[in-house]
Design an enzyme around this catalytic site. Structure first.
Site, PDB file in Angstrom:
ATOM      1  N   ASP A  35      17.084  -1.055 -43.256  1.00  0.00           N
ATOM      2  CA  ASP A  35      16.004  -0.931 -42.276  1.00  0.00           C
ATOM      3  C   ASP A  35      15.099  -2.152 -42.327  1.00  0.00           C
ATOM      4  O   ASP A  35      14.631  -2.658 -41.318  1.00  0.00           O
ATOM      5  CB  ASP A  35      15.143   0.308 -42.564  1.00  0.00           C
ATOM      6  CG  ASP A  35      15.875   1.571 -42.197  1.00  0.00           C
ATOM      7  OD1 ASP A  35      17.024   1.453 -41.707  1.00  0.00           O
ATOM      8  OD2 ASP A  35      15.321   2.666 -42.411  1.00  0.00           O
ATOM      9  N   ASP A  39      14.180  -4.701 -39.382  1.00  0.00           N
ATOM     10  CA  ASP A  39      12.808  -4.949 -38.934  1.00  0.00           C
ATOM     11  C   ASP A  39      12.466  -6.433 -38.914  1.00  0.00           C
ATOM     12  O   ASP A  39      11.758  -6.910 -38.042  1.00  0.00           O
ATOM     13  CB  ASP A  39      11.804  -4.222 -39.833  1.00  0.00           C
ATOM     14  CG  ASP A  39      11.882  -2.720 -39.638  1.00  0.00           C
ATOM     15  OD1 ASP A  39      12.464  -2.300 -38.622  1.00  0.00           O
ATOM     16  OD2 ASP A  39      11.380  -1.978 -40.501  1.00  0.00           O
ATOM     17  N   GLU A 115      34.773  20.212 -22.496  1.00  0.00           N
ATOM     18  CA  GLU A 115      33.652  19.464 -23.093  1.00  0.00           C
ATOM     19  C   GLU A 115      32.558  20.423 -23.509  1.00  0.00           C
ATOM     20  O   GLU A 115      32.488  21.537 -23.009  1.00  0.00           O
ATOM     21  CB  GLU A 115      33.028  18.513 -22.048  1.00  0.00           C
ATOM     22  CG  GLU A 115      33.971  17.522 -21.496  1.00  0.00           C
ATOM     23  CD  GLU A 115      33.371  16.754 -20.318  1.00  0.00           C
ATOM     24  OE1 GLU A 115      32.142  16.824 -20.120  1.00  0.00           O
ATOM     25  OE2 GLU A 115      34.151  16.099 -19.629  1.00  0.00           O
ATOM     26  N   LYS A 117      28.803  21.743 -23.283  1.00  0.00           N
ATOM     27  CA  LYS A 117      27.714  21.707 -22.303  1.00  0.00           C
ATOM     28  C   LYS A 117      26.423  21.477 -23.089  1.00  0.00           C
ATOM     29  O   LYS A 117      25.942  22.374 -23.797  1.00  0.00           O
ATOM     30  CB  LYS A 117      27.650  23.014 -21.516  1.00  0.00           C
ATOM     31  CG  LYS A 117      26.623  22.966 -20.394  1.00  0.00           C
ATOM     32  CD  LYS A 117      26.776  24.176 -19.482  1.00  0.00           C
ATOM     33  CE  LYS A 117      25.924  24.076 -18.240  1.00  0.00           C
ATOM     34  NZ  LYS A 117      24.521  23.794 -18.461  1.00  0.00           N
ATOM     35  N   ARG A 138      17.285  14.011 -12.628  1.00  0.00           N
ATOM     36  CA  ARG A 138      17.984  14.753 -11.596  1.00  0.00           C
ATOM     37  C   ARG A 138      17.067  15.025 -10.402  1.00  0.00           C
ATOM     38  O   ARG A 138      17.484  14.920  -9.259  1.00  0.00           O
ATOM     39  CB  ARG A 138      18.477  16.076 -12.187  1.00  0.00           C
ATOM     40  CG  ARG A 138      19.194  16.935 -11.191  1.00  0.00           C
ATOM     41  CD  ARG A 138      19.834  18.129 -11.865  1.00  0.00           C
ATOM     42  NE  ARG A 138      20.693  18.804 -10.921  1.00  0.00           N
ATOM     43  CZ  ARG A 138      20.266  19.660 -10.002  1.00  0.00           C
ATOM     44  NH1 ARG A 138      18.989  19.939  -9.924  1.00  0.00           N
ATOM     45  NH2 ARG A 138      21.103  20.225  -9.170  1.00  0.00           N
ATOM     46  N   GLU A 175      23.350  13.615 -20.614  1.00  0.00           N
ATOM     47  CA  GLU A 175      22.261  14.513 -20.962  1.00  0.00           C
ATOM     48  C   GLU A 175      21.366  13.842 -21.999  1.00  0.00           C
ATOM     49  O   GLU A 175      21.858  13.312 -22.995  1.00  0.00           O
ATOM     50  CB  GLU A 175      22.887  15.779 -21.559  1.00  0.00           C
ATOM     51  CG  GLU A 175      22.042  16.995 -21.460  1.00  0.00           C
ATOM     52  CD  GLU A 175      22.117  17.693 -20.098  1.00  0.00           C
ATOM     53  OE1 GLU A 175      22.718  17.137 -19.147  1.00  0.00           O
ATOM     54  OE2 GLU A 175      21.555  18.791 -20.004  1.00  0.00           O
ATOM     55  N   LYS A 290      36.614  20.562 -16.659  1.00  0.00           N
ATOM     56  CA  LYS A 290      36.743  19.686 -15.481  1.00  0.00           C
ATOM     57  C   LYS A 290      38.209  19.341 -15.256  1.00  0.00           C
ATOM     58  O   LYS A 290      38.937  19.104 -16.228  1.00  0.00           O
ATOM     59  CB  LYS A 290      35.986  18.370 -15.718  1.00  0.00           C
ATOM     60  CG  LYS A 290      34.506  18.531 -15.964  1.00  0.00           C
ATOM     61  CD  LYS A 290      33.852  17.202 -16.342  1.00  0.00           C
ATOM     62  CE  LYS A 290      32.384  17.430 -16.658  1.00  0.00           C
ATOM     63  NZ  LYS A 290      31.772  16.266 -17.333  1.00  0.00           N
ATOM     64  N   LYS A 314      29.142  29.753 -20.098  1.00  0.00           N
ATOM     65  CA  LYS A 314      27.927  29.832 -20.913  1.00  0.00           C
ATOM     66  C   LYS A 314      28.148  30.732 -22.134  1.00  0.00           C
ATOM     67  O   LYS A 314      28.682  31.837 -22.002  1.00  0.00           O
ATOM     68  CB  LYS A 314      26.760  30.384 -20.071  1.00  0.00           C
ATOM     69  CG  LYS A 314      26.393  29.517 -18.878  1.00  0.00           C
ATOM     70  CD  LYS A 314      25.580  28.305 -19.269  1.00  0.00           C
ATOM     71  CE  LYS A 314      24.129  28.512 -19.301  1.00  0.00           C
ATOM     72  NZ  LYS A 314      23.276  28.549 -18.225  1.00  0.00           N
ATOM     73  N   CYS A 426      -9.922  35.323 -38.217  1.00  0.00           N
ATOM     74  CA  CYS A 426     -10.914  35.612 -39.234  1.00  0.00           C
ATOM     75  C   CYS A 426     -12.083  34.646 -39.023  1.00  0.00           C
ATOM     76  O   CYS A 426     -11.915  33.433 -39.096  1.00  0.00           O
ATOM     77  CB  CYS A 426     -10.296  35.394 -40.619  1.00  0.00           C
ATOM     78  SG  CYS A 426     -11.535  35.297 -41.920  1.00  0.00           S
TER      79      CYS A 426
HETATM   80  S1  IVH Z   1      29.169  17.457 -15.510  1.00  0.00           S
HETATM   81  C1  IVH Z   1      29.346  17.418 -10.947  1.00  0.00           C
HETATM   82  N1  IVH Z   1      29.314  17.779 -18.107  1.00  0.00           N
HETATM   83  O1  IVH Z   1      24.842  20.943 -16.917  1.00  0.00           O
HETATM   84  C2  IVH Z   1      29.337  17.696 -12.409  1.00  0.00           C
HETATM   85  N2  IVH Z   1      27.335  18.504 -17.004  1.00  0.00           N
HETATM   86  O2  IVH Z   1      24.839  22.911 -14.510  1.00  0.00           O
HETATM   87  C3  IVH Z   1      28.199  17.094 -13.075  1.00  0.00           C
HETATM   88  N3  IVH Z   1      25.617  19.399 -18.513  1.00  0.00           N
HETATM   89  O3  IVH Z   1      23.154  19.169 -14.438  1.00  0.00           O
HETATM   90  C4  IVH Z   1      27.859  17.646 -14.400  1.00  0.00           C
HETATM   91  N4  IVH Z   1      26.745  19.108 -20.380  1.00  0.00           N
HETATM   92  O4  IVH Z   1      22.722  18.508 -16.855  1.00  0.00           O
HETATM   93  C5  IVH Z   1      28.567  17.966 -17.001  1.00  0.00           C
HETATM   94  N5  IVH Z   1      29.581  17.934 -20.413  1.00  0.00           N
HETATM   95  C6  IVH Z   1      28.826  18.119 -19.311  1.00  0.00           C
HETATM   96  C7  IVH Z   1      27.526  18.684 -19.369  1.00  0.00           C
HETATM   97  C8  IVH Z   1      26.809  18.873 -18.177  1.00  0.00           C
HETATM   98  C9  IVH Z   1      25.596  19.523 -19.843  1.00  0.00           C
HETATM   99  C10 IVH Z   1      24.493  19.820 -17.639  1.00  0.00           C
HETATM  100  C11 IVH Z   1      24.082  18.783 -16.625  1.00  0.00           C
HETATM  101  C12 IVH Z   1      24.223  19.437 -15.284  1.00  0.00           C
HETATM  102  C13 IVH Z   1      24.281  20.889 -15.635  1.00  0.00           C
HETATM  103  C14 IVH Z   1      25.162  21.585 -14.636  1.00  0.00           C
END
Ligand code: IVH
Length: 672
Positions: A35, A39, A115, A117, A138, A175, A290, A314, A426
């Protein structure tokens, strides 16, 4: 012959080296430099950029520390709208998605990328010729806030890309996250400062990204994962491979990504991460699936709100059922009594939970909580687990309802509750042990008097031995007194006494904060000291005078007046003054009145400025004899108008015939 020093070359070299070390540290998690050495290089770069501003680049690693200048955010349109994802909560719905994709593609073979979320706040980054040029939130999906300055401080986001095979212009989305550990530290700090806590890391990340001070953003330690690339010349036609490229260019791309070939494989992926996510440093709330091929993504297309080629699964909020054994009541520094549930230990989100917060008396009552109840404990986005429900069927026969204490569990004083407040507290603030110890701990804290050789244990030791009873007593301690507490403790004692002595130099606003007046956090203390530059003036201030100060409301004013009306507090302050603690703002040439051009005129500031920050304009108004007020009224003399000022303010000022002056006019007027 020795080569002449070339500052431009050295700046380029240092920038490149520092970015490489940033990447090693924040993306690869494997630093290769200490570090200290880091610096030193950073300092050298900073100095060179100051000396040769013509060679300083907007994406220089020095920009990662941020500046303190206020710039309101500019709204910009997204090149491609930022859509959300369809949500599912069961594997059946996931199977239905898989089936829709299959049919949509006419039974052609396809791959799914699984992936994590990430549960933060989404960001869109644009790169041109390998340089970060824009970062946008966003917003409403069509337009977002330009937060580029703040994003430049996020160490895991590359400012300049590595390699050379990236498209000349592209967008990448991801994110912004606040890691759990950082979030917990931030909330602990906010609790000490009596600032409202963030409910979860998502809110903390989103709130931080919208701060007006990049320097504060830099200090908050945000992180970012990227998961979606857009543009015309992407390296491949495959989402998965594109992100592998992105990783090589320096982006943080999750290792959890997998290519999946069936509903079975998707289910395994989900089940694995539903458990394993508990060990991740950041919050996740599901899995995103995806279609891998971009051509197939285009074939499937979009609904009005979300892509047909992706879906989010979810996770269930994590919950456990356990027994409530007892409720303890804790007394904090300001006297607030917090009920805490003591539970049979139970495993939840990777940690063993023994205690849960019950917040206040109303919550206990609304849950109809009984000792011995089986209770549901949840750790949603929040870090402190909470009791969400009671299993009344399992209630033991002779169980008793939980009663909120009426007297302070520490000193016995009857508790009081202020109108409109949920908490009981108190009122015996000057004689209740945890309140006294808590206040002393607050007094010595880094952002207060910064007496760094003392900690909670030593404070408790001094207090229990009767050596100190309040913060003023600290200044009466001698090396001999302190040394008796420890064998061969002279050096230790000398250290403590030295740092107590040094605290006499701490400026007045911090002293004010250190006193621990209810609702007077660091910022409020600064505001108060600016308006009332000595303890004497603050002591004499009325509620009306206090609430006239920007950002000081009724609640704070009331608390200050109450503090100043208490004889014990006044004696304490008097003693601190005698021991040499700063009781007034030290006049620096900067702060002396420069002119009386404005002659008491009230000035409203609106919009964004080029030459100074808003805070600097506030100070300038006062230095030239004016008053800064927050809203336009018939008593306003001038409206200092910057760019993008609110139309309502402008309309009102015009209607009232108030003189509207530009930044340049104002500076000329005051001769700065
Ligand atoms: S893809 C068109 N991948 O979830 C697809 N989104 O409800 C664009 N998010 O607004 C999003 N992890 O903020 C994608 N691995 C991931 C994600 C992700 C979190 C969030 C993102 C998005 C929301 C969608």
């Amino acid at each position: 012959m020795e080569k002449a020093f070339d500052p431009q070359e050295r700046i380029a070299y240092l920038s490149h080296t520092l970015e490489q070390h940033n990447h090693n540290y924040y993306v690869l998690n494997s630093p290769t430099i200490s570090d200290r050495d880091f610096d030193m290089l950073m300092q050298e770069l900073q100095q060179l950029e100051e000396q040769y501003p013509q060679y300083a680049q907007p994406n220089s690693p020095t920009q990662r520390v941020g500046s303190d200048i206020n710039h309101a955010f500019v709204q910009v349109a997204h090149t491609y709208p930022m859509l959300s994802l369809g949500n599912t909560y069961s594997i059946e719905e996931v199977a239905a998605f898989y089936e829709r994709v299959k049919q949509g593609l006419g039974d052609a073979p396809f791959e799914i990328v699984g992936e994590l979320k990430f549960d933060g706040t989404s960001i869109s980054l644009t790169y041109q010729d390998g340089q970060l040029i824009r970062a946008v939130t966003r917003g409403d999906g069509a337009m977002g806030d330009d937060v580029t300055r703040n994003v430049r401080t996020i160490r895991s986001i590359p400012l300049v890309l590595k390699g050379n095979n990236y498209p000349s212009f592209f967008e990448i989305r991801g994110e912004v996250l606040m890691p759990w550990a950082t979030f917990e530290k931030l909330n602990e700090e906010r609790e000490r400062q009596e600032e409202p806590l963030f409910a979860n890391p998502r809110n903390a990340a989103a709130g931080t990204l919208k701060l007006q001070s990049p320097a504060t953003v830099a200090a908050r330690g945000l992180d970012a994962y990227l998961y979606y690339m857009l543009g015309n010349n992407l390296p491949t036609d495959n989402h998965y491979s594109n992100l592998q490229h992105a990783r090589e260019w320096g982006f943080k791309v999750s290792d959890a990504m997998r290519v999946l070939h069936s509903v079975e494989e998707i289910k395994e992926f989900i089940d694995y991460w539903d458990v394993e996510r508990r060990n991740l440093p950041v919050a996740t709330d599901g899995i995103v699936l995806k279609v891998a091929s971009i051509e197939q993504q285009e074939e499937l297309g979009y609904t009005a709100k979300s892509p047909r080629w992706a879906i989010a699964y979810k996770f269930q909020a994590e919950e456990a059922v356990t027994r409530l054994n007892s409720v303890s009541f804790q007394v904090g520094r300001t006297g607030t009594v917090t009920p805490v549930a003591n539970l049979d230990p139970v495993q939840l989100s990777g940690t063993v939970v023994r205690r849960a917060s019950l917040h206040n008396a109303d919550i206990i009552r609304s849950l109809d909580l009984h000792i011995g109840d089986m209770v549901h404990v949840e750790k949603g986005g929040e870090i402190i687990p909470k009791i969400t429900a009671v299993d009344v069927d399992q209630r033991p026969a002779e169980s008793t309802p939980v009663e909120f204490v009426r007297n302070c569990p520490e000193c016995g004083t009857p508790l009081v509750r202020e109108e409109g407040e949920a908490a009981w507290f108190c009122p015996n603030s000057n004689h209740c042990a945890p309140q006294i110890k808590g206040r002393i701990e607050h007094f010595i804290a880094r952002k207060a008097m910064d007496i760094d050789s003392l900690g909670p244990e030593t404070i408790a030791l001094f207090f229990d031995r009767g050596m100190i009873n309040n913060v003023a007593d600290l200044y009466t301690l001698t090396v001999d007194d302190v040394a008796t507490l420890k064998q061969q403790g002279r050096k230790w004692a000398q250290n403590i006494i030295n740092s107590i002595a040094r605290s006499r130099e701490v400026p007045f606003p911090r002293v004010l904060f250190a006193l621990g007046i209810r609702f007077v956090g660091e910022t409020v203390a600064k505001r108060l000291a600016a308006a009332f530059p000595s303890m004497e003036q603050l002591r004499d201030a009325t509620i009306e005078q206090l609430t006239a100060v920007p950002e000081i409301g009724e609640r704070i004013a009331q608390s200050v007046v109450e503090y100043m009306n208490d004889i014990d507090n006044l004696l304490l302050v008097e003693r601190l003054a005698q021991y040499g603690v700063q009781m007034e703002v030290e006049e620096t040439p900067e702060m002396q009145q420069r002119s009386n051009t404005l002659n008491g005129a009230s000035v409203v500031i609106s919009g964004t400025f080029e030459h100074h920050s808003r805070d600097e304009y506030k100070a300038l108004i006062e230095l030239h004899g004016g008053r800064n007020v927050s809203s336009v009224s018939s008593a306003t003399q001038y409206l200092l108008a910057g760019a993008n000022m609110g139309p309502a303010k402008l309309e009102k000022a015009t209607r009232l015939g108030i003189k509207i002056i530009s930044e340049t006019e104002f500076l000329q007027m005051i001769g700065e």
